[in-house]
Scaffold this active site. Structure first.
Site, PDB file in Angstrom:
ATOM      1  CE  LYS A   1       6.663  -3.874   1.771  1.00  0.00           C
ATOM      2  NZ  LYS A   1       5.456  -3.216   2.111  1.00  0.00           N
TER       3      LYS A   1
ATOM      4  CE  LYS B   1       2.664   8.602  -0.453  1.00  0.00           C
ATOM      5  NZ  LYS B   1       2.542   7.428  -1.282  1.00  0.00           N
TER       6      LYS B   1
ATOM      7  CG  LEU C   1      -1.715  -1.236   1.503  1.00  0.00           C
ATOM      8  CD1 LEU C   1      -2.392  -1.153   2.861  1.00  0.00           C
ATOM      9  CD2 LEU C   1      -2.722  -1.410   0.388  1.00  0.00           C
TER      10      LEU C   1
ATOM     11  CB  CYS D   1       7.888   1.523   3.117  1.00  0.00           C
ATOM     12  SG  CYS D   1       6.362   1.024   3.884  1.00  0.00           S
TER      13      CYS D   1
ATOM     14  CG  HIS E   1       8.765  12.980 -10.346  1.00  0.00           C
ATOM     15  ND1 HIS E   1       8.128  13.464 -11.459  1.00  0.00           N
ATOM     16  CD2 HIS E   1       8.941  14.037  -9.516  1.00  0.00           C
ATOM     17  CE1 HIS E   1       7.917  14.756 -11.312  1.00  0.00           C
ATOM     18  NE2 HIS E   1       8.403  15.124 -10.137  1.00  0.00           N
TER      19      HIS E   1
HETATM   20  C1  UDX Z   1       5.987   2.645  -0.596  1.00  0.00           C
HETATM   21  C2  UDX Z   1       5.646   1.618  -1.699  1.00  0.00           C
HETATM   22  O1  UDX Z   1       5.265   2.309  -2.883  1.00  0.00           O
HETATM   23  C3  UDX Z   1       4.570   0.690  -1.224  1.00  0.00           C
HETATM   24  O2  UDX Z   1       4.310  -0.286  -2.212  1.00  0.00           O
HETATM   25  C4  UDX Z   1       5.051   0.020   0.054  1.00  0.00           C
HETATM   26  O3  UDX Z   1       4.122  -0.878   0.559  1.00  0.00           O
HETATM   27  C5  UDX Z   1       5.370   1.068   1.107  1.00  0.00           C
HETATM   28  O4  UDX Z   1       6.348   1.968   0.582  1.00  0.00           O
HETATM   29  P1  UDX Z   1       4.952   4.933   0.311  1.00  0.00           P
HETATM   30  O5  UDX Z   1       6.057   4.944   1.305  1.00  0.00           O
HETATM   31  O6  UDX Z   1       3.583   5.248   0.760  1.00  0.00           O
HETATM   32  O7  UDX Z   1       4.856   3.491  -0.390  1.00  0.00           O
HETATM   33  O8  UDX Z   1       5.335   6.006  -0.787  1.00  0.00           O
HETATM   34  P2  UDX Z   1       5.753   6.068  -2.319  1.00  0.00           P
HETATM   35  O9  UDX Z   1       4.689   6.720  -3.081  1.00  0.00           O
HETATM   36  O10 UDX Z   1       6.226   4.768  -2.813  1.00  0.00           O
HETATM   37  O11 UDX Z   1       6.989   7.090  -2.225  1.00  0.00           O
HETATM   38  C6  UDX Z   1       8.113   6.822  -1.399  1.00  0.00           C
HETATM   39  C7  UDX Z   1       9.104   7.944  -1.490  1.00  0.00           C
HETATM   40  O12 UDX Z   1       9.724   7.986  -2.766  1.00  0.00           O
HETATM   41  C8  UDX Z   1       8.542   9.330  -1.269  1.00  0.00           C
HETATM   42  O13 UDX Z   1       9.436  10.075  -0.489  1.00  0.00           O
HETATM   43  C9  UDX Z   1       8.436   9.899  -2.664  1.00  0.00           C
HETATM   44  O14 UDX Z   1       8.501  11.302  -2.690  1.00  0.00           O
HETATM   45  C10 UDX Z   1       9.647   9.269  -3.322  1.00  0.00           C
HETATM   46  N1  UDX Z   1       9.515   9.159  -4.778  1.00  0.00           N
HETATM   47  C11 UDX Z   1       8.616   8.309  -5.329  1.00  0.00           C
HETATM   48  C12 UDX Z   1      10.368   9.886  -5.602  1.00  0.00           C
HETATM   49  O15 UDX Z   1      11.193  10.673  -5.127  1.00  0.00           O
HETATM   50  N2  UDX Z   1      10.265   9.720  -6.957  1.00  0.00           N
HETATM   51  C13 UDX Z   1       9.372   8.880  -7.528  1.00  0.00           C
HETATM   52  O16 UDX Z   1       9.368   8.775  -8.762  1.00  0.00           O
HETATM   53  C14 UDX Z   1       8.516   8.146  -6.682  1.00  0.00           C
END
Ligand code: UDX
Length: 432
Positions: free
Chosen positions: A207, A323, A153, A263, A254
């Site tokens: 995972k 985020k 998630l 996570c 990105h």
């Molecule tokens: C993540 C995983 O996506 C999810 O599958 C897992 O179960 C838990 O960890 P989450 O921590 O909610 O989810 O956030 P996510 O949207 O994956 O972003 C994680 C971090 O990466 C954020 O700090 C976000 O800003 C950064 N990010 C994400 C980037 O810098 N660039 C991107 O392209 C994508």
């Protein structure tokens, strides 16, 4: 099915609520009496879009309830999910499994008939076997099977992710456990969601492998952004050009201030530790962890340079959470960047749509009620989190509010040409 969800934090609460939406009867358990009392009174302790509606509807339908008594929830349950926290152990980065093992002991005492005990929390490879041993030792007569069922998630879109996942991963060794797990996820068969049945070890590793791979992707594009800045490239074009290759894919490319959250930082570190301790070190993930840590500091220096030094300056900061669409501050880049700027003599005026309360527990900043309130009279603005409301700022108003038209956008939510036209000195990530 009757389900007990042990742990009503982020994972437990979202999973419990969504499983009750699938039609199961779920009791969410937590030791925190205040939290359970709040949930019983209709309150939601975390910010997650749509969660309040799912909880309210399931409670009303009589399928979801909350309890501090683990025994009551486990007795008669077909499946007992362990969704307690697995934080990084202080000092060494190993996942701290003390909550998982404590839950296992209690579950053992409370089992009444056959049940599948499922680890939902992110746990290192081999944990499911250890939990099994703990339960067997505490209750040699207990009739149960173990399963591993990791969650994928994303905060901010967790409900959607649960309802329409890319896949469900289940690790278990017996047909009986497989049947229970299949029944639990039956509603997803309608949408033809792939269900990956595998061993518990593979499931646990999937995972970590998935999260680490995504962290690699982000870190890779962040390094490409640094190269773009040196050679006059545009990292967004590079990401697009790469991502259109179906083998690479356009997601998680990105560039930004480094990944954070509950996570990626914790799971990459735990994978590094596990891999080292079993003599199969993962140098790629080790490098990713180091590069990402360093990046947050580099971003602070980038801001310092953009402002021509920050001593005595007032910086408006938009976005604090790791985020958008969450109030979660765990490992947010802001927690490294802003203290650095403060130590260098800056005054930080900050606004975040949901995160100010959480942020205030960690950082003493001048918190403001909205974006324009933060901008008023500041020496420049820094965008740290890409909340939608920051994508459509009234640029003439922003310019008028600031002492000088300076914007450092670490999420690339504006276009350089548009900002030049609006009369800003605009500094973003990986773009000229
Ligand atoms: C993540 C995983 O996506 C999810 O599958 C897992 O179960 C838990 O960890 P989450 O921590 O909610 O989810 O956030 P996510 O949207 O994956 O972003 C994680 C971090 O990466 C954020 O700090 C976000 O800003 C950064 N990010 C994400 C980037 O810098 N660039 C991107 O392209 C994508």
């Amino acid at each position: 099915m009757r389900i007990a969800m042990i742990g009503s934090g982020y994972v437990g609460l979202v999973s419990g609520a969504c499983l009750s939406e699938f039609g199961h009867t779920v009791i969410c358990v937590d030791k925190d009496e205040k939290k359970i009392a709040a949930l019983q009174a209709g309150g939601i302790p975390i910010f997650e879009p749509g969660l309040d509606e799912v909880v309210a509807a399931s409670v009303k339908a009589g399928r979801l309830s909350f309890d501090t008594d683990l025994g009551r929830a486990v007795a008669g349950a077909d499946a007992v999910f362990i969704g307690v926290g697995t934080p990084s152990r202080r000092g060494d980065g190993h996942a701290d499994l003390s909550y998982v093992f404590a839950a296992a002991e209690e579950i053992a005492r409370a089992l009444t008939g056959y049940a599948v005990v499922v680890t939902k929390s992110t746990v290192p490879v081999g944990t499911s076997r250890k939990v099994e041993e703990i339960i067997k030792q505490a209750r040699p007569d207990a009739e149960f099977d173990m399963a591993s069922n990791p969650e994928f998630l994303r905060e901010g879109s967790a409900i959607e992710d649960f309802r329409r996942p890319d896949r469900v991963v289940v690790g278990c060794d017996t047909d009986r456990a497989r049947d229970v797990m299949r029944e639990i996820y039956r509603p997803l068969y309608l949408s033809e969601t792939p269900i990956v049945f595998t061993t518990r070890e593979s499931s646990e590793l999937i995972k970590y492998a998935a999260n680490a791979f995504l962290a690699v992707k982000i870190t890779f594009i962040n390094e490409m952004a640094d190269i773009c800045e040196k050679v006059g490239g545009d990292v967004q074009d590079v990401a697009r050009g790469m991502g259109l290759d179906g083998r690479i894919g356009n997601k998680f490319l990105h560039a930004g201030p480094g990944y954070g959250g509950s996570c990626f930082p914790k799971d990459t570190l735990a994978l590094v530790q596990t891999a080292q301790s079993i003599g199969a070190p993962t140098r790629i993930v080790e490098a990713v962890v180091a590069v990402n840590d360093r990046r947050k500091q580099d971003m602070a220096k980038k801001i310092e340079t953009a402002f021509g030094g920050v001593k005595g300056k007032t910086i408006a900061v938009l976005g604090l959470t790791f985020k958008p669409n969450t109030d979660d501050m765990r490992d947010a880049p802001s927690l490294v960047i802003l203290p650095y700027l403060q130590a260098a003599g800056a005054t930080i005026r900050a606004y975040d749509p949901e995160g100010c309360k959480e942020a205030a527990k960690h950082m003493q900043l001048d918190y403001r009620k909205d974006a324009y309130d933060a901008l008023d009279g500041a020496d420049g603005v820094v965008i740290l989190t890409e909340w939608n409301e920051f994508r459509a700022l009234d640029l003439p108003r922003v310019k008028a509010a600031l002492k000088q038209p300076l914007m450092v956008d670490l999420r690339n939510i504006y276009r350089p040409a548009q900002m030049a036209e609006a009369g800003f000195r605009y500094i973003s990530v990986g773009r000229a």
